[in-house]
Design an enzyme around this catalytic site. Structure first.
Site, PDB file in Angstrom:
ATOM      1  N   ASP A  34       0.830  -1.213   0.000  1.00 16.16           N
ATOM      2  CA  ASP A  34       0.000   0.000   0.000  1.00 16.16           C
ATOM      3  C   ASP A  34       0.861   1.257   0.000  1.00 16.16           C
ATOM      4  O   ASP A  34       1.986   1.254   0.508  1.00 16.16           O
ATOM      5  CB  ASP A  34      -0.927  -0.033   1.233  1.00 16.16           C
ATOM      6  N   ASN A  36       1.284   3.448  -2.889  1.00 19.08           N
ATOM      7  CA  ASN A  36       1.842   3.903  -4.176  1.00 19.08           C
ATOM      8  C   ASN A  36       1.380   5.321  -4.516  1.00 19.08           C
ATOM      9  O   ASN A  36       2.173   6.156  -4.956  1.00 19.08           O
ATOM     10  CB  ASN A  36       1.382   2.984  -5.315  1.00 19.08           C
ATOM     11  N   GLY A  37       0.090   5.563  -4.322  1.00 17.93           N
ATOM     12  CA  GLY A  37      -0.477   6.858  -4.688  1.00 17.93           C
ATOM     13  C   GLY A  37       0.076   7.979  -3.826  1.00 17.93           C
ATOM     14  O   GLY A  37       0.435   9.057  -4.324  1.00 17.93           O
ATOM     15  N   ARG A  38       0.168   7.714  -2.524  1.00 19.33           N
ATOM     16  CA  ARG A  38       0.680   8.758  -1.617  1.00 19.33           C
ATOM     17  C   ARG A  38       2.162   9.015  -1.854  1.00 19.33           C
ATOM     18  O   ARG A  38       2.642  10.136  -1.716  1.00 19.33           O
ATOM     19  CB  ARG A  38       0.406   8.362  -0.157  1.00 19.33           C
ATOM     20  N   TRP A  39       2.877   7.969  -2.229  1.00 17.25           N
ATOM     21  CA  TRP A  39       4.304   8.148  -2.561  1.00 17.25           C
ATOM     22  C   TRP A  39       4.438   9.103  -3.749  1.00 17.25           C
ATOM     23  O   TRP A  39       5.247  10.032  -3.735  1.00 17.25           O
ATOM     24  CB  TRP A  39       4.927   6.787  -2.895  1.00 17.25           C
ATOM     25  N   HIS A  51       2.462   3.556  -8.975  1.00 10.84           N
ATOM     26  CA  HIS A  51       2.239   2.131  -9.265  1.00 10.84           C
ATOM     27  C   HIS A  51       3.412   1.544 -10.052  1.00 10.84           C
ATOM     28  O   HIS A  51       3.848   0.428  -9.805  1.00 10.84           O
ATOM     29  CB  HIS A  51       0.935   1.942 -10.039  1.00 10.84           C
ATOM     30  N   GLU A  81     -12.222  -4.637  -4.168  1.00  8.27           N
ATOM     31  CA  GLU A  81     -12.781  -3.301  -3.945  1.00  8.27           C
ATOM     32  C   GLU A  81     -12.072  -2.231  -4.794  1.00  8.27           C
ATOM     33  O   GLU A  81     -12.568  -1.112  -4.929  1.00  8.27           O
ATOM     34  CB  GLU A  81     -12.680  -2.918  -2.458  1.00  8.27           C
ATOM     35  N   TRP A  83     -11.847  -1.916  -7.825  1.00 13.79           N
ATOM     36  CA  TRP A  83     -12.598  -1.521  -9.039  1.00 13.79           C
ATOM     37  C   TRP A  83     -13.304  -0.195  -8.843  1.00 13.79           C
ATOM     38  O   TRP A  83     -13.745   0.429  -9.814  1.00 13.79           O
ATOM     39  CB  TRP A  83     -13.632  -2.589  -9.407  1.00 13.79           C
ATOM     40  N   LEU A 145      10.969 -20.362  -4.830  1.00 11.35           N
ATOM     41  CA  LEU A 145       9.985 -19.452  -4.230  1.00 11.35           C
ATOM     42  C   LEU A 145       8.670 -19.459  -5.009  1.00 11.35           C
ATOM     43  O   LEU A 145       8.672 -19.364  -6.238  1.00 11.35           O
ATOM     44  CB  LEU A 145      10.572 -18.030  -4.236  1.00 11.35           C
ATOM     45  N   LEU A 209      -6.608  -4.607   7.443  1.00  8.30           N
ATOM     46  CA  LEU A 209      -6.369  -5.737   6.536  1.00  8.30           C
ATOM     47  C   LEU A 209      -6.995  -5.539   5.162  1.00  8.30           C
ATOM     48  O   LEU A 209      -6.625  -6.226   4.211  1.00  8.30           O
ATOM     49  CB  LEU A 209      -6.882  -7.042   7.161  1.00  8.30           C
ATOM     50  N   SER A 210      -7.950  -4.630   5.041  1.00 11.89           N
ATOM     51  CA  SER A 210      -8.546  -4.337   3.736  1.00 11.89           C
ATOM     52  C   SER A 210      -8.955  -5.609   2.983  1.00 11.89           C
ATOM     53  O   SER A 210      -8.615  -5.786   1.809  1.00 11.89           O
ATOM     54  CB  SER A 210      -7.598  -3.468   2.889  1.00 11.89           C
TER      55      SER A 210
HETATM   56  C1  IPE Z   1      -5.278  -2.614  -0.112  1.00  9.33           C
HETATM   57  O1  IPE Z   1      -4.988  -1.283  -0.327  1.00  9.33           O
HETATM   58  C2  IPE Z   1      -5.318  -3.358  -1.410  1.00  9.33           C
HETATM   59  C3  IPE Z   1      -4.031  -3.549  -2.057  1.00  9.33           C
HETATM   60  C4  IPE Z   1      -2.874  -3.212  -1.583  1.00  9.33           C
HETATM   61  C5  IPE Z   1      -4.085  -4.207  -3.330  1.00  9.33           C
HETATM   62  P1  IPE Z   1      -6.143  -0.195  -0.478  1.00  9.33           P
HETATM   63  O2  IPE Z   1      -5.481   1.097  -0.725  1.00  9.33           O
HETATM   64  O3  IPE Z   1      -7.136  -0.648  -1.476  1.00  9.33           O
HETATM   65  O4  IPE Z   1      -6.820  -0.243   0.958  1.00  9.33           O
HETATM   66  P2  IPE Z   1      -7.747   0.793   1.693  1.00  9.33           P
HETATM   67  O5  IPE Z   1      -8.787   1.257   0.711  1.00  9.33           O
HETATM   68  O6  IPE Z   1      -6.887   1.921   2.156  1.00  9.33           O
HETATM   69  O7  IPE Z   1      -8.315   0.028   2.850  1.00  9.33           O
HETATM   70  C1  IPE Z   2      -1.421   0.268  -3.382  1.00  6.97           C
HETATM   71  O1  IPE Z   2      -1.249   1.632  -3.388  1.00  6.97           O
HETATM   72  C2  IPE Z   2      -1.771  -0.287  -4.741  1.00  6.97           C
HETATM   73  C3  IPE Z   2      -3.158  -0.715  -4.872  1.00  6.97           C
HETATM   74  C4  IPE Z   2      -4.055  -0.715  -3.930  1.00  6.97           C
HETATM   75  C5  IPE Z   2      -3.569  -1.200  -6.171  1.00  6.97           C
HETATM   76  P1  IPE Z   2      -2.472   2.643  -3.406  1.00  6.97           P
HETATM   77  O2  IPE Z   2      -2.868   2.898  -4.814  1.00  6.97           O
HETATM   78  O3  IPE Z   2      -3.574   2.163  -2.531  1.00  6.97           O
HETATM   79  O4  IPE Z   2      -1.802   3.915  -2.795  1.00  6.97           O
HETATM   80  P2  IPE Z   2      -2.427   4.903  -1.713  1.00  6.97           P
HETATM   81  O5  IPE Z   2      -2.859   4.050  -0.552  1.00  6.97           O
HETATM   82  O6  IPE Z   2      -3.566   5.598  -2.370  1.00  6.97           O
HETATM   83  O7  IPE Z   2      -1.299   5.799  -1.367  1.00  6.97           O
HETATM   84 MG    MG Z   3      -4.049   2.422  -0.592  1.00 10.65          MG
END
Ligand code: IPE
Ligand code: IPE
Ligand code: MG
Length: 255
Positions: A34, A36-39, A51, A81, A83, A145, A209-210
């Protein structure tokens, strides 16, 4: 035994880090990748750049897991989720397996890695499934692995589908309700024959745990870091495993 890594030794500037060793290496490590977007946002970049850089962390985590002798590395790449996200972002995420495997599959084959996928393929685009299937097919006899991508994975759906299959067996008379066991449920999940995760890692600072492996993580050790997934590498995996080795797993009993 202290293991120094060649590339770091050559660079000389980074501190040598000790690879956890001993018998107590977790067999199955699962990672909620988790942040990627905030990074990307932190650097003023579009989310998709996060990503793409997350893919590099996938490679680093895979190499480090292989070096440690971990048997299974499960990576949560896309949830049932996810999607809900904008179509552009979903489309980009769905193109990443192809992009990743085009670059890395040959090396994965050489490293004796077995690629698997855990999730519901039906809604995935054909090109995503085709890329995964090629990797699965070409690595199916590898004995190293197990690199298990959780793609369009969600525990609620996994458990629901397992329960439905068991209900059908009850309905057609092949089993009775009292024949249902925990093992039957466990082996009816998408993890099938894989052991439950010993260690669950989540990057990105969220403490949840999402919808990831809710049944299988009943007794997993949890390790969280505020680092974003593109910042994850060998050092963090080693730190998580070292911490795991200091924990006492009691499974409800006494140590
Ligand atoms: C969990 O991350 C799913 C994956 C890493 C693939 P999310 O970014 O979707 O989780 P929430 O929405 O913060 O719970
Ligand atoms: C995890 O990073 C990748 C996926 C859930 C597909 P995010 O895309 O959720 O990144 P944040 O949580 O918005 O920073
Ligand atoms: Mg996320």
């Amino acid at each position: 035994m202290i293991k120094l890594f060649e590339s770091w030794r050559k660079k000389g500037s980074r501190p040598a880090i000790e690879a956890p060793s001993g018998d107590n290496i977790p067999k199955h490590v699962a990672i909620i990748m988790d942040g990627n977007g905030r990074w990307a946002r932190k650097l003023g970049l579009p989310r998709i750049v996060g990503h793409r850089n997350g893919m590099k962390a996938v490679k680093r985590a895979t190499i480090a897991a292989d070096e440690l002798g971990i048997s299974v590395l499960t990576l949560y790449a896309f949830s049932t989720e996810n999607w809900k996200r904008p179509k552009d972002e979903v489309d980009f995420l769905m193109s990443l397996p192809q992009e990743f495997l085009a670059i890395e599959l040959e090396e994965l084959i050489q490293k004796n890695v077995q690629v698997r996928m855990m999730g519901h393929p039906n809604e995935l685009p054909d090109h995503t499934v085709a890329a995964m299937e090629e990797a699965i097919e070409r690595t199916k006899n590898n004995t190293g692995l197990i690199l298990n991508f959780a793609l369009n994975y969600g525990s609620h759906r996994e458990i629901t589908e397992c329960v439905k299959e068991i209900a059908v067996r009850v309905q057609n008379g092949s089993i009775k309700p009292e024949d249902i066991t925990q093992d039957m449920i466990g082996s009816g999940l998408l993890t099938g024959d894989l052991p439950d995760p010993d260690l669950l890692i989540r990057t990105g600072g969220e403490l949840r745990l999402s919808n990831f492996m809710l049944w299988q993580t009943a007794y997993s050790e949890l390790w969280f870091t505020d680092l974003y997934w593109p910042e994850f590498g060998r050092e963090q995996l080693f730190a998580a495993v070292a911490e795991y080795q200091r924990r006492t797993r009691r499974y409800g009993g006494l140590s």
